[in-house]
Design a protein around this motif. Structure first.
Motif, short mmCIF file in Angstrom:
data_model
loop_
_atom_site.label_atom_id
_atom_site.label_comp_id
_atom_site.label_asym_id
_atom_site.label_seq_id
_atom_site.Cartn_x
_atom_site.Cartn_y
_atom_site.Cartn_z
N UNK A 53 -28.98 -38.88 41.94
CA UNK A 53 -29.54 -39.15 40.62
C UNK A 53 -30.93 -38.51 40.51
N UNK A 54 -31.30 -38.21 39.30
CA UNK A 54 -32.63 -37.67 39.05
C UNK A 54 -33.68 -38.69 39.49
N UNK A 55 -34.68 -38.23 40.24
CA UNK A 55 -35.76 -39.11 40.68
C UNK A 55 -35.50 -39.85 41.97
N UNK A 56 -34.31 -39.70 42.55
CA UNK A 56 -34.00 -40.36 43.82
C UNK A 56 -34.66 -39.63 44.99
N UNK A 57 -35.29 -40.42 45.88
CA UNK A 57 -35.80 -39.86 47.12
C UNK A 57 -34.83 -40.13 48.28
N UNK A 58 -34.05 -41.20 48.13
CA UNK A 58 -32.99 -41.52 49.08
C UNK A 58 -31.84 -42.16 48.32
N UNK A 59 -30.62 -42.15 48.88
CA UNK A 59 -29.44 -42.60 48.12
C UNK A 59 -29.52 -44.03 47.59
N UNK A 60 -30.31 -44.90 48.24
CA UNK A 60 -30.38 -46.29 47.79
C UNK A 60 -31.38 -46.49 46.66
N UNK A 61 -32.18 -45.46 46.34
CA UNK A 61 -33.13 -45.56 45.23
C UNK A 61 -32.38 -45.61 43.90
N UNK A 62 -32.92 -46.34 42.90
CA UNK A 62 -32.24 -46.41 41.60
C UNK A 62 -32.36 -45.14 40.77
N UNK A 63 -33.30 -44.25 41.13
CA UNK A 63 -33.52 -43.06 40.32
C UNK A 63 -34.43 -43.38 39.15
N UNK A 64 -34.68 -42.40 38.31
CA UNK A 64 -35.56 -42.61 37.16
C UNK A 64 -34.99 -41.90 35.94
N UNK A 65 -35.50 -42.25 34.77
CA UNK A 65 -35.03 -41.67 33.51
C UNK A 65 -35.64 -40.29 33.27
N UNK A 66 -34.88 -39.45 32.59
CA UNK A 66 -35.39 -38.17 32.09
C UNK A 66 -35.77 -38.39 30.62
N UNK A 67 -37.04 -38.18 30.29
CA UNK A 67 -37.50 -38.35 28.91
C UNK A 67 -37.71 -36.98 28.28
N UNK A 68 -36.99 -36.73 27.18
CA UNK A 68 -37.09 -35.44 26.48
C UNK A 68 -37.67 -35.66 25.09
N UNK A 69 -38.74 -34.93 24.81
CA UNK A 69 -39.37 -34.97 23.48
C UNK A 69 -38.85 -33.80 22.63
N UNK A 70 -39.01 -33.86 21.31
CA UNK A 70 -38.54 -32.77 20.45
C UNK A 70 -39.13 -31.42 20.88
N UNK A 71 -38.27 -30.42 21.06
CA UNK A 71 -38.71 -29.09 21.42
C UNK A 71 -39.09 -28.89 22.87
N UNK A 72 -38.98 -29.95 23.68
CA UNK A 72 -39.39 -29.85 25.08
C UNK A 72 -38.36 -29.08 25.90
#
Length: 204
Positions: A53-72
Motif C-alpha cells: 500500500x502507498x505509505x507502507x514501510x512494512x507489510x503490517x503498516x496501515x499505509x496512508x492516503x493519497x491526497x490529490x488537489x485540482x490540477x496536481x
C-alpha cells in the motif's frame, strides 16, 4: 527489477465500485490520468508478491492516503514488492484421516491498543485431500490455526438418521500447529521472503 503486469489500484473508501485499476507495462511503469481530486487509497499487487500500500514501510503498516488537489501531478512514485512466502500442509482428524472444508489461517503477533494479539494475515480451506495452501505471506513469524468448529456433518431429521437426539454433537476445537488448542503451546514458523514451507500438518 521492473515488474510487468503488477496491478495498480486507486480507490476511495466510500466508493470502491468506481476504483481506478491498471497494470504496469513491461518496464514497470504506470500512469493514471484524469483523476478527480480527493483522498484515495493506493495499492500495488501481483501474483507471487506481497501486496504493498502507498505509505507502507512494512507489510503490517496501515499505509496512508493519497491526497490529490485540482490540477496536481504526483510523479516518481516507486513501489518495491517482496516475493511472497507460502505455507502448505494437511489437516488431519484424531484418526489421521484428512479433513476437507476446514478453515485454515496464518496468524501473526501485532500490537493493538498497547496489547499483543494474534492478527489474521491469510486464510484458505482444505481441499478433498485435507490439503491447504497459505500464500501471499510477507516475511515474518506465523502461527497456523485450523478451525473445525463447524459442528456435525450429519444432515436431515435425527428421527430418521438414527442419531442420538440428546447426545452431544461432534465438533473439533480451534487447533494450532502442530496439534494444540492452547496458543501458548503452539509452534510458530519463521518464514523468509519467497520461501515455501511444506508439510505443516495440523492434527485436530
Amino acid at each position: 527489477t521492473p515488474l510487468k503486469n503488477a496491478v495498480i489500484e486507486l480507490s476511495q473508501e466510500h466508493d470502491r465500485d468506481h476504483a481506478i485499476i491498471m497494470r504496469t507495462s513491461a518496464d514497470g511503469q504506470f500512469r493514471l490520468k484524469n483523476i478527480p481530486p480527493g483522498q484515495y487509497e493506493m495499492s500495488v499487487s501481483r501474483n507471487g508478491y506481497v501486496t504493498r500500500k502507498y505509505g507502507q514501510k512494512k507489510p503490517t503498516d496501515p499505509g496512508s492516503k493519497v491526497t490529490l488537489r485540482p490540477g496536481q501531478s504526483l510523479s516518481d512514485l516507486v513501489f518495491t514488492l517482496q516475493r511472497a512466502a507460502v505455507i502448505t500442509g494437511k489437516v488431519l482428524d484424531e484418526d489421521g484421516e484428512p479433513m476437507a472444508g476446514v478453515a485454515v489461517q496464518a496468524l501473526e503477533h501485532a500490537f493493538r491498543e498497547g496489547k499483543k494479539k494474534l492478527n489474521y494475515t491469510a486464510g484458505t480451506q482444505t481441499d478433498d485431500l485435507g490439503m491447504y495452501r497459505l500464500f501471499g505471506l510477507a516475511p515474518g513469524r506465523y502461527y497456523v490455526c485450523a478451525d473445525g468448529t463447524g459442528g456435525s456433518d450429519e444432515v436431515g431429521d435425527k428421527e430418521f438418521s438414527g442419531a442420538e437426539k440428546t447426545g452431544p454433537e461432534k465438533a473439533y476445537t480451534k487447533t494450532y500447529y502442530p496439534g494444540t488448542s492452547d496458543v501458548s503451546k503452539a509452534v510458530s514458523l519463521q518464514v523468509k521472503e519467497g520461501e515455501e514451507i511444506p508439510s505443516v500438518d495440523v492434527l485436530m
